[in-house]
Design an enzyme around this catalytic site. Structure first.
Site: not given
Length: 610
Positions: A2, A27, A75, A99-100, A482, A486, A489, A505, A605
């Site tokens: 936030c 943010r 947020w 925030n937090g 992953e 990445k 991408e 193989h 996104k």
């Protein structure tokens, strides 16, 4: 993540607060609000974009000349996005932005209820505000009230506070969350990030944790918990606003990679009670969790790869079978689902079309669904039977990094909860693992990020590569999937991830002189077998990067052009620092190729169509 802004001085506060909040929009937020001092405290807040808050404020002309106030873009983490849940929160005596995460907010709420307090919102922030109010009523002293409240609070916070009895003053304090303060000729400011003050000054202070800042006009004073005045070092930046939004990083992706220690810590701490996993969902109580015969993790892309890590950990710790399903294939293959199965939907945005379709298919079959998402109020979150939120904050870069880490972290906690229910581990063992997840893992991630020079140097050798391979065994093979995604991408280099034992193989026919191969080896019991595979490709002239745990590095001598040793950590948690190394590698290859790291071609996104 936030946004906080505050101003007190000679100018009208509202335009400064709105301007500051606008610079923090990057943010991410779902609601916004301000509180100003005008005949007491006046609060205006609105769900949605800043324009809706401005519209409400346009009908409050009597507030236009207020010269002190605080503002917030929220947020949502506790409670859905709404006017009521928006910040600021407080009483007629004080207003607070935050925030937090307050970990023990439910305990504090119970305490305050006994003192006669009632609550309007679903937020942990209102609990914190009313705890400070409780101590202020007792002491009549803002500083004493704040410090007394901090002694009772557990968790992460950055607070900005105004008291009605002190009409030109702002109080600010932080722990494990960013907060800066600044002064100009006409007043003082607080903010959660540098961009919010750059229009006024490029000099600021970042107070140490639990140091209380008192801003009275253009005067700033710092106090420790004993009430003594202390000094804090100032900082100066020469960033422009766009650079500042990125925290000084050249790209949002790199900034978000570096936010992972805090993101993991916030997510884990939000789901611990007495050191054990606690989800605060009646539907996920012990008896309910005992009945599941199998688990299906359904997701797309990076979230699906997090599911592979979750499968490995759940099966390892509690011996419950887990099937990881690609969401776009799930309903079309008519999966075998039993009423005693659990379907877990993983999604960063909570709006992924394929994941949503899989969710609806599972519900049609009468199977219980649990969503793990990052966005409160998203469609997947609303439609699932239960939801657990990751606390990564918004990701701006298209390529997901911190969302992957927090999804993995939450799956670790779910594995531990299931293991406790099925009596596979003791409460003592679970607490030890949770503590490491809370403290050792963020530390190991920070140490992995410090390897950036080695990683960047190796990345230069891949800039002109057309093809490369990632190899690993066990959970390392899951990580390689992953890592390969990445790189594809954002660098547009063709790469594939293989189980190292599968090389002979077929795939080894593709390995010729100077073929780049990245080998990941963090599992001690599989290191000898990995060494065999690495020697196979080395003998064919492959250009090798070997990434190992310290324990493996100490025990084996790997043939490698470059050998990166991960920070020392319990093998169970090796995926966290390892994934950060792989993210950095992909980032540096892309950056060194001069590509648009944050907005790779053809990607979005949130994929909201099938």
């Amino acid at each position: 993540m936030c946004g906080i802004i505050g101003y007190t001085g000679q100018k009208c506060a509202i335009p400064i607060l709105l301007e500051g909040l606008a610079t923090l929009e990057y943010r991410g937020y779902d609601s916004a609000g301000i509180a100003v001092q005008k005949n007491g405290l006046q609060t205006v807040k609105a769900k949605g974009r800043l324009a809706l808050l401005e519209e409400k404020l346009s009908a409050c002309a009597y507030l236009a000349d207020a010269t002190c106030g605080i503002g917030h873009t929220r947020w949502a983490t506790h409670g859905e996005p709404s006017d009521v849940n928006s910040h600021p929160h407080g009483t007629e005596r004080l207003a607070l932005v935050h925030n937090g995460i307050i970990e023990n907010y439910m305990e504090i709420a119970a305490f305050l209820a006994e003192q006669g307090y009632t609550f309007l919102s679903q937020t942990d922030t209102e609990i914190a505000a009313k705890l400070i109010d409780y101590h202020y009523v007792k002491t009549g002293n803002p500083q004493k009230a704040i410090f007394s409240a901090l002694e009772m609070l557990r968790g992460a916070y950055a607070f900005g506070i105004c008291f009605a009895d002190y009409p030109n003053r702002i109080y600010a304090v932080r722990r494990d969350n960013p907060l800066i303060v600044a002064v100009t000729e006409d007043g003082g400011l607080i903010a959660s990030d540098v961009p919010a003050v750059l229009a006024h000054t490029n000099t600021y202070w970042r107070p140490e944790e639990k140091i209380l800042t008192v801003i009275d006009g253009a005067e700033i004073t710092f106090y420790n918990s004993t009430g003594e005045m202390v000094t804090q070092a100032s900082e100066t930046v020469d960033w422009n606003v766009q650079q500042a939004r990125k925290g000084g990083f050249p790209h949002f992706m790199l900034k978000e990679i570096h936010e992972q220690p805090a993101a993991v810590s916030h997510t884990v701490s939000a789901y611990l009670r007495d050191g054990l996993p606690y989800f605060n969902l009646e539907a996920l109580d012990s008896e309910f969790l005992k009945k599941f015969n199998a688990i299906h993790v359904v997701a797309c892309g990076t979230a699906m790869h997090a599911g592979l890590i979750g499968k490995n950990i759940i099966e390892r710790i509690c011996r419950v079978p887990v099937h990881v399903e690609i969401a776009s294939e799930f309903r079309y293959r008519d999966p075998i689902l039993d009423k005693n199965d659990l379907v877990i939907l993983l999604s960063q945005s909570g709006e992924t079309a394929d994941t949503l379709a899989a969710l609806r298919h599972a519900k049609e079959k009468g199977v219980y669904t649990l969503a793990i998402v990052n966005v409160i109020g998203s469609t997947v979150a609303r439609e699932a039977d239960s939801v657990l939120y990751t606390l990564a904050g918004p990701e701006i870069a298209v390529a997901s990094t911190k969302a992957y880490s927090v999804q993995c972290a939450l799956l670790y906690l779910l594995a531990l909860r299931l293991a406790l229910v099925h009596k596979k581990i003791s409460a003592k063992e679970a607490r030890q693992i949770c503590q490491k997840l809370l403290s050792a893992v963020p530390k190991a991630i920070e140490q992995a990020l410090a390897l950036k020079n080695e990683i960047s140097a190796y990345a230069k050798t891949l800039v002109d590569a057309e093809h490369l391979f990632y190899i690993g065994r066990g959970i390392d093979c899951d990580l390689c999937t992953e890592a390969s995604l990445k790189l594809k991408e954002i660098s547009y280099i063709h790469s594939e991830a293989y189980a190292a034992g599968e090389l002979k193989h077929g795939t080894i026919s593709l390995v010729v002189e100077n073929t780049p191969i990245i080998a990941l080896c963090t599992v001690s019991s599989l290191a000898e077998k990995m060494l065999s595979g690495i020697r196979e490709v080395a003998s064919r002239g492959a250009k090798l990067l070997v990434v190992t745990s310290k324990a493996v590095a100490d025990a084996y001598d790997f043939p490698a052009d470059i050998h990166i040793v991960l920070p020392e950590i319990d093998e169970l948690f090796a995926p966290f620092p390892a994934c950060c190394v792989m993210q950095l590698l992909a980032y540096y290859v892309s950056a060194q190729k001069g590509l648009d790291v944050d907005k790779p071609r053809n990607l979005a996104k949130s994929v909201t169509v099938e």
